[in-house]
Design an enzyme around this catalytic site. Structure first.
Site, PDB file in Angstrom:
ATOM      1  N   GLU A  28       0.840  -1.492  -0.461  1.00 61.44           N
ATOM      2  CA  GLU A  28      -0.072   0.195   0.159  1.00 61.44           C
ATOM      3  C   GLU A  28       0.628   1.089   0.147  1.00 61.44           C
ATOM      4  O   GLU A  28       2.295   1.448   0.784  1.00 61.44           O
ATOM      5  CB  GLU A  28      -0.765  -0.244   1.430  1.00 61.44           C
ATOM      6  CG  GLU A  28      -2.105  -1.261   1.101  1.00 61.44           C
ATOM      7  CD  GLU A  28      -2.936  -1.179   2.002  1.00 61.44           C
ATOM      8  OE1 GLU A  28      -4.294  -1.215   2.090  1.00 61.44           O
ATOM      9  OE2 GLU A  28      -3.279  -0.341   3.021  1.00 61.44           O
ATOM     10  N   CYS A  71      -1.530   6.250   9.570  1.00 62.58           N
ATOM     11  CA  CYS A  71      -0.499   5.187  10.470  1.00 62.58           C
ATOM     12  C   CYS A  71      -0.209   4.042  11.009  1.00 62.58           C
ATOM     13  O   CYS A  71      -1.081   4.006  11.789  1.00 62.58           O
ATOM     14  CB  CYS A  71       0.753   6.035  12.062  1.00 62.58           C
ATOM     15  SG  CYS A  71       1.402   7.390  10.899  1.00 62.58           S
ATOM     16  N   CYS A 107       6.521  -4.582  16.458  1.00 60.35           N
ATOM     17  CA  CYS A 107       5.854  -3.629  17.001  1.00 60.35           C
ATOM     18  C   CYS A 107       4.098  -3.970  17.602  1.00 60.35           C
ATOM     19  O   CYS A 107       3.532  -3.950  16.724  1.00 60.35           O
ATOM     20  CB  CYS A 107       5.534  -2.221  16.735  1.00 60.35           C
ATOM     21  SG  CYS A 107       7.819  -1.934  15.443  1.00 60.35           S
ATOM     22  N   CYS A 165       1.174  -1.792  15.982  1.00 59.77           N
ATOM     23  CA  CYS A 165       1.277  -1.722  14.673  1.00 59.77           C
ATOM     24  C   CYS A 165       0.545  -3.440  13.493  1.00 59.77           C
ATOM     25  O   CYS A 165       0.971  -4.201  13.942  1.00 59.77           O
ATOM     26  CB  CYS A 165       2.768  -1.323  13.865  1.00 59.77           C
ATOM     27  SG  CYS A 165       3.188  -1.400  12.062  1.00 59.77           S
ATOM     28  N   CYS A 167       6.519  -6.439   7.249  1.00 58.29           N
ATOM     29  CA  CYS A 167       6.772  -6.401   8.365  1.00 58.29           C
ATOM     30  C   CYS A 167       7.702  -7.163   9.626  1.00 58.29           C
ATOM     31  O   CYS A 167       6.913  -7.863   9.913  1.00 58.29           O
ATOM     32  CB  CYS A 167       6.946  -4.598   9.237  1.00 58.29           C
ATOM     33  SG  CYS A 167       8.639  -3.795  10.661  1.00 58.29           S
ATOM     34  N   CYS A 209       3.968   8.786   1.140  1.00 60.46           N
ATOM     35  CA  CYS A 209       3.828   7.396   2.844  1.00 60.46           C
ATOM     36  C   CYS A 209       4.064   5.816   2.053  1.00 60.46           C
ATOM     37  O   CYS A 209       3.012   5.734   0.963  1.00 60.46           O
ATOM     38  CB  CYS A 209       3.320   6.855   3.270  1.00 60.46           C
ATOM     39  SG  CYS A 209       3.619   6.374   4.565  1.00 60.46           S
TER      40      CYS A 209
HETATM   41  N1  SAH Z   1       9.364   0.786  10.957  1.00 63.30           N
HETATM   42  C1  SAH Z   1       9.285   2.178  10.291  1.00 63.30           C
HETATM   43  C2  SAH Z   1       8.796   3.100   9.460  1.00 63.30           C
HETATM   44  C3  SAH Z   1       7.110   2.513   9.470  1.00 63.30           C
HETATM   45  S1  SAH Z   1       5.781   2.746  10.763  1.00 63.30           S
HETATM   46  C4  SAH Z   1       9.468   2.606  12.175  1.00 63.30           C
HETATM   47  O1  SAH Z   1       9.370   1.541  12.337  1.00 63.30           O
HETATM   48  O2  SAH Z   1       9.473   4.021  11.478  1.00 63.30           O
HETATM   49  C5  SAH Z   1       5.596   4.830  11.026  1.00 63.30           C
HETATM   50  C6  SAH Z   1       5.514   4.729  11.884  1.00 63.30           C
HETATM   51  O3  SAH Z   1       3.960   4.446  12.248  1.00 63.30           O
HETATM   52  C7  SAH Z   1       6.184   4.418  13.016  1.00 63.30           C
HETATM   53  O4  SAH Z   1       6.810   5.416  14.077  1.00 63.30           O
HETATM   54  C8  SAH Z   1       5.399   3.897  13.475  1.00 63.30           C
HETATM   55  O5  SAH Z   1       6.213   3.258  14.861  1.00 63.30           O
HETATM   56  C9  SAH Z   1       4.248   4.520  13.626  1.00 63.30           C
HETATM   57  N2  SAH Z   1       2.927   3.370  13.746  1.00 63.30           N
HETATM   58  C10 SAH Z   1       3.182   1.843  13.520  1.00 63.30           C
HETATM   59  N3  SAH Z   1       1.838   1.775  14.030  1.00 63.30           N
HETATM   60  C11 SAH Z   1       0.709   2.746  14.659  1.00 63.30           C
HETATM   61  C12 SAH Z   1      -0.849   2.143  15.230  1.00 63.30           C
HETATM   62  N4  SAH Z   1      -1.112   1.536  14.837  1.00 63.30           N
HETATM   63  N5  SAH Z   1      -1.645   3.978  15.031  1.00 63.30           N
HETATM   64  C13 SAH Z   1       0.090   4.931  14.932  1.00 63.30           C
HETATM   65  N6  SAH Z   1       0.906   5.324  15.140  1.00 63.30           N
HETATM   66  C14 SAH Z   1       1.734   3.639  14.440  1.00 63.30           C
END
Ligand code: SAH
Length: 383
Positions: A94, A358, A118, A121, A114, A107
């Site tokens: 996406e 995000c 985390c 996410c 991934c 974006c």
């Molecule tokens: N792997 C990279 C980039 C991908 S995510 C990283 O970890 O930075 C981009 C941003 O969105 C990251 O800061 C991530 O932690 C955040 N993110 C992930 N899931 C989220 C969610 N459900 N709500 C808000 N931010 C989120």
């Protein structure tokens, strides 16, 4: 296309110059080709009329300029676009476009899925499938610019779209900024991501300045140092917690690269005279990391780090145990940091209604076999 055929979208300028030199051509052919493809949006060799017919035929036979297929395009009420793109092996990723006043941010995804796991996410839920190739990364920018330019003259539906239309009228491309914040951990796909970012910044291609290209990482320290030396774009680091005990749980990569060394690495990245930009991202999770005490702890650990803080209200997805912090809690948290002279902004959530915010990007997988093995190979932290 035959599999032997090389996709020219996978070559940055220096790789393309070498490609032409190897075939006995002059290196300036690379600049010509980049201009055709990225500036004039021409992907058919016969139309590249400043190259000889023989050269065009050779390129036609041995190379391709294949793009991913647009499976779907969604448009949010706030003007945000989301595309689901199908790659050559059937996997889907996406890409999201966020129009704002006098700029448009794309974006971009760097991996299918991934491997970092985390907990908050949704991309993590699907696990890791594979790294994207250079052509699959740069294609996202190509497709967004082309699609948006072609609908640029459509009726203006809201304020955001008005600014995007004016970008087009001003002869500027719709995509003015790129954030490597889509699916995946970009620094675990270092070489391909760097080549693709070099293409984004090349004057013969999209010509974005390095301040307008931001890479977001969960904190891969060695690769952050490498990025600083090789391709110092703006950096965003996903911090999300003020102490290691909590960050271990939210961002498991913390067990390998904990907060102290990570913030040291951020200081190195910023460098003398604040040469490079670093933003620390902090997702606001209700009753998890949003207390006044945690704001104080955060202010303390950041007191010597010349970086701004971006608070991201959590974006929920099905079956998550987390909730978004209340708006007042987020404001209080921000004010507590501001009071300690830490420049802090709350990111506005965009594209909510089309799951484009995000952490909501999921794409789709073809092959789920040996997923956990690949995840382990990627990070070396999970057993
Ligand atoms: N792997 C990279 C980039 C991908 S995510 C990283 O970890 O930075 C981009 C941003 O969105 C990251 O800061 C991530 O932690 C955040 N993110 C992930 N899931 C989220 C969610 N459900 N709500 C808000 N931010 C989120």
């Amino acid at each position: 296309m035959q599999s032997a055929s090389i996709n020219l979208l996978s070559l940055d300028r220096s790789a393309m110059e070498n490609y032409f030199l190897d075939m006995g051509e002059k290196s300036f052919r690379a600049k010509q080709l980049l201009q055709w493809v990225y500036q004039r949006k021409v992907t058919r060799f016969p139309e590249m009329t400043d190259m000889s017919k023989t050269l065009r035929q050779t390129l036609q036979q041995n190379t391709n300029l294949d793009l991913p297929e647009i499976v779907s395009q969604q448009r949010s009420t706030d003007g945000t676009f989301k595309w689901l793109l199908k790659l050559k092996d059937g996997n889907c990723i996406e890409t999201v476009y966020i129009p704002e006043y006098e700029r448009g941010t794309l974006c971009v995804s760097s991996q299918v899925g991934c491997g970092l796991n985390c907990t908050f996410c949704s991309t993590a839920r699907q696990g890791f499938n594979r790294n994207l190739d250079v052509d699959e990364i740069i294609s996202q920018v190509w497709i967004a610019n082309s699609v948006l330019e072609s609908i640029g003259s459509e009726s203006i539906k809201n304020k955001q779209e008005k600014c995007f239309v004016s970008n087009v009228e001003n002869q500027r491309r719709p995509v003015t900024n790129v954030v490597m914040m889509g699916m995946g951990e970009p620094l675990l796909n270092f070489d391909n991501v760097v080549s693709a970012m070099r293409l984004m910044m090349d004057d013969y291609s999209f010509g974005l300045s390095r301040r307008k290209v931001t890479l977001s990482t969960a904190g891969m320290i060695p690769a952050m140092d490498q990025l600083r030396q090789q391709c110092p774009v703006s950096l965003a680091v996903s911090l999300h917690a003020p102490d290691n005990a909590l960050r271990d749980k939210l961002v498991p990569l913390n067990k390998k690269y904990p907060i102290g060394p990570l913030l040291d690495c951020c200081r190195r990245y910023v460098g003398e005279n604040n040469r490079r930009r670093v933003t620390l991202e902090y997702v606001m999770l209700k009753d998890i990391n949003d207390s006044p005490e945690q704001a104080r702890m955060l202010a303390k650990i950041l007191s010597q780090v010349p970086a701004k803080v971006n608070l991201i209200p959590f974006n929920p997805f099905p079956q998550t145990r987390f909730e978004r912090s209340e708006a007042e809690t987020i404001d209080r948290f921000r004010d507590a940091l501001l009071a300690k002279n830490i420049f802090t902004v709350t990111r506005t959530t965009r594209g909510d209604d089309i799951d484009a915010a995000c952490g909501q990007l999921v794409g789709d997988f073809v092959d789920r076999t040996s997923r956990s093995r690949r995840m382990q190979q990627q990070t070396g932290v999970f057993s």
